[in-house]
Design an enzyme around this catalytic site. Structure first.
Site, PDB file in Angstrom:
ATOM      1  CG  MET A 125      -1.780   1.061   1.407  1.00  6.21           C
ATOM      2  SD  MET A 125      -3.116   0.974   2.622  1.00  6.21           S
ATOM      3  CE  MET A 125      -3.079  -0.530   3.464  1.00  6.21           C
ATOM      4  N   PRO A 126       1.375   1.689  -1.163  1.00 12.40           N
ATOM      5  CG  PRO A 126       2.377   1.556  -3.264  1.00 12.40           C
ATOM      6  CD  PRO A 126       1.224   1.053  -2.474  1.00 12.40           C
ATOM      7  CE1 TYR A 127      -1.670   6.069   3.196  1.00 11.54           C
ATOM      8  CE2 TYR A 127      -0.516   3.963   3.297  1.00 11.54           C
ATOM      9  CZ  TYR A 127      -1.646   4.726   3.533  1.00 11.54           C
ATOM     10  OH  TYR A 127      -2.755   4.148   4.099  1.00 11.54           O
TER      11      TYR A 127
END
EC number: 5.3.2.-
Length: 61
Positions: free
Chosen positions: A1-3
């Site tokens: 889940m890239p931020y």
């Protein structure tokens, strides 16, 4: 889940940010294999006087 955190001088429109977020999302999805629904792009608007480089204040261009 890239931020992805994007810090820019304030003044960009919501429309400009939407375009930037879409392109960042597409690039990460393509190159990292993450589904677009898992990619978050967070914008931080910096007022002038909040960014310094080499001890000198960076100004909006």
């Amino acid at each position: 889940m890239p931020y992805v955190h994007v810090e820019l001088f304030e003044g960009r429109t919501v429309e400009q940010k939407a375009i930037i977020a879409k392109e960042i999302t597409e690039s990460i999805s393509k190159h990292a294999g993450a589904p677009t629904s898992a990619i978050h792009v967070i914008f931080n608007d910096l007022p002038e006087g909040m960014l310094y480089q080499g001890g000198e204040m960076k100004k909006k261009k």
